[in-house]
Write a protein that holds these residues in place. Structure first.
Motif, short mmCIF file in Angstrom:
data_model
loop_
_atom_site.label_atom_id
_atom_site.label_comp_id
_atom_site.label_asym_id
_atom_site.label_seq_id
_atom_site.Cartn_x
_atom_site.Cartn_y
_atom_site.Cartn_z
N LEU A 45 0.85 -1.19 0.00
CA LEU A 45 0.00 0.00 0.00
C LEU A 45 0.88 1.23 0.00
N ARG A 46 0.63 2.13 -0.95
CA ARG A 46 1.37 3.39 -1.03
C ARG A 46 0.38 4.52 -1.17
N ALA A 47 0.34 5.39 -0.18
CA ALA A 47 -0.55 6.55 -0.17
C ALA A 47 -1.97 6.13 -0.51
N ALA A 90 -3.04 9.43 -12.83
CA ALA A 90 -3.08 10.20 -11.59
C ALA A 90 -3.79 11.51 -11.86
N PHE A 91 -4.66 11.90 -10.94
CA PHE A 91 -5.38 13.16 -11.10
C PHE A 91 -4.51 14.32 -10.64
N LEU A 92 -4.44 15.36 -11.46
CA LEU A 92 -3.72 16.58 -11.12
C LEU A 92 -4.67 17.61 -10.52
N SER A 93 -5.97 17.46 -10.83
CA SER A 93 -7.01 18.31 -10.29
C SER A 93 -8.30 17.48 -10.28
N ASP A 94 -9.42 18.11 -9.97
CA ASP A 94 -10.68 17.38 -9.95
C ASP A 94 -11.12 16.92 -11.33
N SER A 95 -10.54 17.51 -12.39
CA SER A 95 -10.99 17.15 -13.74
C SER A 95 -9.87 16.78 -14.71
N VAL A 96 -8.61 16.98 -14.35
CA VAL A 96 -7.51 16.69 -15.27
C VAL A 96 -6.64 15.57 -14.69
N ALA A 97 -6.40 14.56 -15.55
CA ALA A 97 -5.56 13.44 -15.16
C ALA A 97 -4.38 13.34 -16.11
N LEU A 98 -3.27 12.85 -15.61
CA LEU A 98 -2.10 12.56 -16.43
C LEU A 98 -2.07 11.06 -16.62
N VAL A 99 -1.98 10.62 -17.86
CA VAL A 99 -2.01 9.20 -18.19
C VAL A 99 -0.70 8.81 -18.86
N GLY A 100 -0.04 7.78 -18.33
CA GLY A 100 1.15 7.22 -18.97
C GLY A 100 0.71 6.27 -20.07
N THR A 101 1.35 6.35 -21.24
CA THR A 101 0.98 5.49 -22.36
C THR A 101 2.14 4.58 -22.68
N LEU A 102 1.94 3.29 -22.52
CA LEU A 102 3.03 2.32 -22.62
C LEU A 102 3.61 2.19 -24.03
N ALA A 103 2.89 2.63 -25.03
CA ALA A 103 3.42 2.58 -26.40
C ALA A 103 3.96 3.97 -26.76
N GLY A 104 5.22 4.04 -27.11
CA GLY A 104 5.79 5.32 -27.52
C GLY A 104 6.57 6.01 -26.42
N LEU A 124 2.17 11.23 -8.20
CA LEU A 124 2.28 12.65 -7.86
C LEU A 124 2.97 12.80 -6.52
N ALA A 125 3.83 13.81 -6.42
CA ALA A 125 4.49 14.13 -5.16
C ALA A 125 3.70 15.24 -4.47
N ALA A 126 3.91 15.39 -3.18
CA ALA A 126 3.24 16.44 -2.42
C ALA A 126 3.59 17.82 -2.95
N THR A 127 4.71 17.93 -3.63
CA THR A 127 5.16 19.21 -4.19
C THR A 127 4.38 19.60 -5.43
N GLY A 128 3.58 18.67 -5.97
CA GLY A 128 2.84 18.95 -7.19
C GLY A 128 3.51 18.41 -8.44
N ARG A 129 4.72 17.90 -8.29
CA ARG A 129 5.42 17.31 -9.45
C ARG A 129 4.84 15.94 -9.76
N ALA A 130 4.84 15.60 -11.04
CA ALA A 130 4.41 14.27 -11.47
C ALA A 130 5.66 13.49 -11.90
N TYR A 131 5.70 12.22 -11.55
CA TYR A 131 6.79 11.34 -11.93
C TYR A 131 6.22 10.20 -12.75
#
Length: 180
Positions: free
Chosen positions: A3-5, A120-134, A163-170
């Protein structure tokens, strides 16, 4: 299981998002009370909702093979990535679940961005999605069902997004052992 966060990964192909709010059953779908778990069951094509307080379990048929899941900060929606459709690889879809009704709100086509995985959600409506192809990750407006923009030039096969607490996405790229 580790379990992580707000995310746990089970040894079977299932991803669990921990957040306040939802429930569903094929016959009678009712929103759950908070807090709840939302599990993406890749092999069965189902999202399982578990109310933590009552232990009530119900299932929402996705009809596709969800792989990763994230719940918005306001716990109103969840996004489930669909990297493949059965044995046909190369899906470009993200399924959005309205947690107030415990129903699928929309399915988003990511166009040229294939095999979505981490989300991962960056806000209530925007998510960042990793795409395994490319070499891209994409910002998706999950409430309006559209790709906003891509982050190009990542190491090959961007996969898990955190997402980190700083707002950065990894974003991890397991085939190259790199994190961006």
């Amino acid at each position: 299981m580790s379990l992580r966060a707000s995310l746990a990964v089970a040894s079977i192909p299932a991803i669990i998002a921990v957040a306040p709010g939802c429930d569903a059953q094929a016959a009678s779908i009712t929103p759950p009370t908070r807090p709840f778990l939302l599990v993406a069951n890749q092999r069965t094509g189902v999202a399982t909702l578990v109310e933590v307080a009552s232990g009530r379990v119900s299932h929402l048929e996705i009809g596709l093979n969800p792989h990763e899941v994230a719940v918005s900060p306001d716990a109103r929606i969840a996004a489930l990535t669909i990297p493949s459709e059965g044995f046909r690889g190369g899906s470009r879809k993200v399924v959005v679940v309205d947690l107030a009704t415990a129903r699928i709100a929309r399915t988003i086509d990511l166009a040229g961005y294939r095999n979505p995985h981490g989300v991962a959600f960056l806000s209530d409506s925007v998510a960042l999605v990793g795409t395994l192809a490319g070499t891209s990750a994409v910002y998706v407006d999950v409430r309006n069902g559209r790709v906003l923009r891509a982050v190009e030039g990542l190491p090959e096969n961007p996969y898990i997004v955190k997402l980190a607490a700083t707002g950065r996405a990894y974003v991890s790229s397991p085939h190259t052992s790199k994190v961006t």
